[in-house]
Each structure stands twice: as C-alpha cells, then as structure tokens.
Design a protein around this motif. Structure first.
Motif, PDB file in Angstrom:
ATOM      1  N   VAL A  73       0.833  -1.272  -0.010  1.00 23.88           N
ATOM      2  CA  VAL A  73      -0.029   0.168  -0.147  1.00 23.88           C
ATOM      3  C   VAL A  73       0.703   1.366   0.310  1.00 23.88           C
ATOM      4  O   VAL A  73       0.476   2.332  -0.454  1.00 23.88           O
ATOM      5  CB  VAL A  73      -0.970  -0.113   0.889  1.00 23.88           C
ATOM      6  N   LYS A  74       2.345   1.111   0.364  1.00 27.86           N
ATOM      7  CA  LYS A  74       2.967   2.332   0.460  1.00 27.86           C
ATOM      8  C   LYS A  74       4.415   1.652   0.371  1.00 27.86           C
ATOM      9  O   LYS A  74       5.036   1.356   1.261  1.00 27.86           O
ATOM     10  CB  LYS A  74       2.953   2.964   1.654  1.00 27.86           C
ATOM     11  N   TYR A 113      12.014  -4.713   6.937  1.00 27.06           N
ATOM     12  CA  TYR A 113      11.340  -3.407   7.238  1.00 27.06           C
ATOM     13  C   TYR A 113      10.510  -3.176   8.679  1.00 27.06           C
ATOM     14  O   TYR A 113      10.153  -4.230   9.114  1.00 27.06           O
ATOM     15  CB  TYR A 113      10.377  -2.861   6.359  1.00 27.06           C
ATOM     16  N   ARG A 115       8.528  -0.425   9.077  1.00 27.48           N
ATOM     17  CA  ARG A 115       7.456   0.333   8.842  1.00 27.48           C
ATOM     18  C   ARG A 115       6.252  -0.429   8.629  1.00 27.48           C
ATOM     19  O   ARG A 115       6.075  -0.991   7.631  1.00 27.48           O
ATOM     20  CB  ARG A 115       7.820   1.313   7.553  1.00 27.48           C
ATOM     21  N   THR A 116       5.223  -0.217   9.415  1.00 20.62           N
ATOM     22  CA  THR A 116       4.147  -1.140   9.084  1.00 20.62           C
ATOM     23  C   THR A 116       3.071  -0.878   8.177  1.00 20.62           C
ATOM     24  O   THR A 116       2.280  -1.487   7.853  1.00 20.62           O
ATOM     25  CB  THR A 116       3.327  -1.480  10.554  1.00 20.62           C
ATOM     26  N   GLU A 117       3.414   0.496   7.773  1.00 15.85           N
ATOM     27  CA  GLU A 117       2.314   0.854   6.983  1.00 15.85           C
ATOM     28  C   GLU A 117       2.446   0.466   5.609  1.00 15.85           C
ATOM     29  O   GLU A 117       1.819   1.025   4.447  1.00 15.85           O
ATOM     30  CB  GLU A 117       2.186   2.541   7.047  1.00 15.85           C
ATOM     31  N   CYS A 118       3.587  -0.045   5.202  1.00 13.21           N
ATOM     32  CA  CYS A 118       4.042  -0.624   3.915  1.00 13.21           C
ATOM     33  C   CYS A 118       3.043  -1.412   3.271  1.00 13.21           C
ATOM     34  O   CYS A 118       2.833  -1.412   2.047  1.00 13.21           O
ATOM     35  CB  CYS A 118       5.440  -0.997   3.802  1.00 13.21           C
ATOM     36  N   GLU A 120      -0.274  -4.270   3.782  1.00 12.75           N
ATOM     37  CA  GLU A 120      -1.768  -4.309   4.352  1.00 12.75           C
ATOM     38  C   GLU A 120      -1.877  -5.952   4.320  1.00 12.75           C
ATOM     39  O   GLU A 120      -1.898  -6.681   3.110  1.00 12.75           O
ATOM     40  CB  GLU A 120      -2.748  -3.631   3.604  1.00 12.75           C
ATOM     41  N   ARG A 121      -2.008  -6.640   5.410  1.00 16.42           N
ATOM     42  CA  ARG A 121      -2.193  -8.093   5.544  1.00 16.42           C
ATOM     43  C   ARG A 121      -3.544  -8.361   4.907  1.00 16.42           C
ATOM     44  O   ARG A 121      -4.473  -7.725   5.331  1.00 16.42           O
ATOM     45  CB  ARG A 121      -2.190  -8.490   6.934  1.00 16.42           C
TER      46      ARG A 121
END
Length: 238
Positions: A73-74, A113, A115-118, A120-121
C-alpha cells in the motif's frame, strides 16, 4: 553464531544503536553485520568496537514467525509497486518483519522493514495456500509465472497450460501447445507450487481434457464428414 548489540553507529545510517545483529568475523578487527542468520545477507562491514557481544548460548529456540499474504500500500522502496502481493512475517523482537516473494514464501527474504504502513495484511499464509487450489477449475487456462518451481524443461515463464485435474488441493496442468510436434506430459502442482501459475481464462471441460488432441479430433471429424458425403453422392442403381 555471534550476535551483538550495536553500541556505537559510528555515523552509519545502516546501524541502529541498541539493536541486535548477527555478526560474522571479517579479518581480525571487523564484523559483517546482518539482520538474518546467514553470512550472505550482510549489509556491511564494521569495526568490532561498534558492537557488544551477546551470549546466545542460553537463548530460547528461535521463534517461528507467522507469515501473511500482504498487499503493498506504501512501497518501502522503488522495487515494489502498489497492489503487488508478497508474503510477510509478523515483526521480530527487534521490530523488523521479513518480506518474501509470493511464489517463494520459504526462500530467502528479499527485504526487512520496520514501517508497518508499507503492507496491508490480507490473510494468514497457510489459509491463502489452501484457498489457492480452490480458485482453479478443470478447463481453466493458466499462465506460468515461475517455471523454476515446476522443474520441467518444457514449462517456461509466459507459457500457457490448461487445468486437466483438480483433486484434494492438487491440480494437474498440461501445456496448450505441442513442442517439436510432440505432446508434452502433464505436471502435478501441490501446495506452494500452486503459486507459480495464474488464471487467464477458461475453456469447455471436454476440450480441456484433450487439449493437444484437439486438432487430431477435428481432422477425424472432417474425414468422417467427407466419407458420409461420398456415400450420399453414390449413383443409385435402377
């Protein structure tokens, strides 16, 4: 295997003070540092005084991390594209999670990584593998996207095949085209091997079962029709 905690980054942006790394001796005064327990995955070489060794002999067994099918997503780097799917692990104790190719979830990670925003599970990886077999039906046309896992020289990336069997989560596929005018045997795909193909269309079941014999059947039909036509045209005795 050595592990060490970074006590001095020395100005390096690759090291984070206080984090644990796997260390592999490099000469007498340096270590190759890695986030994974493999020498080939190291990201740099640093002086020994940057690390404080940690006693791993009393450590508990390595934690088995759950894996998930996830969507970008990112993008964390230019290597990734939005909406691409990968396999990711849950975060380790140091906060990093590993990323794997979707079709090689048990291979070497391609990145790690924080960064968890990268991503989407989507679903737990085990469930995604079970569901994969159900999306293919007899008669589906599929494209080979990673022939390296098929281990058959006549099945290459970009080639198309047809699903000829689907039973108990296993499917058989057969190439749609002859190779050197020869019929190529079918291939059985099981478990993670199902990730090497993607559906691109479908055809009637009867036609799917005899993909490579289609032309022969057409020729036989034409021959029969011609024979019938000749019989019809025979002169009638008076």
């Amino acid at each position: 295997m050595l592990q060490g905690k970074c006590v001095d980054t020395g100005g390096s942006t690759n090291l984070t003070k206080g984090e644990l790394y796997y260390l592999f001796p490099h000469g007498g005064h340096a270590y190759c540092a890695s986030r994974f327990p493999r020498p080939g995955s190291h990201f740099g070489t640093y002086q020994k005084n940057h690390f404080e060794l940690v006693d791993v002999s009393i450590d508990t067994p390595m934690q088995v991390l759950n894996k998930y099918l996830a969507r970008v997503v990112k993008p964390p780097s230019h290597f990734y594209r939005i909406d691409e799917e990968y396999i990711i692990t849950e975060p380790r104790a140091d906060g990093y999670y590993s990323v794997f190719f979707k079709h090689r979830p048990d291979g070497s990670p391609i990145g790690a990584y924080k960064r968890t925003e990268c991503f989407e599970r989507i679903v737990n990886h085990e469930e995604s593998v079970k569901d994969t077999a159900t999306i293919f039906e007899v008669g589906d046309i599929v494209e080979i996207i990673d022939a390296s896992l098929i281990r058959h020289k006549h099945y290459e990336n970009g080639e198309q095949a047809t699903v000829i069997e689907n039973f108990y989560g296993c499917i058989s596929i057969k190439r749609n085209e002859l190779v050197d005018r020869k019929d190529i045997s079918s291939v059985l795909l099981i478990g993670d091997e199902l990730q090497v193909i993607r559906k691109v269309g479908s055809r009637p079941v009867l036609e799917a079962v005899m993909v490579n014999d289609k032309q022969e059947k057409v020729n036989q039909t034409t021959k029969i029709e011609c024979e019938i036509s000749e019989i019809v045209k025979l002169p009638v005795k008076k």
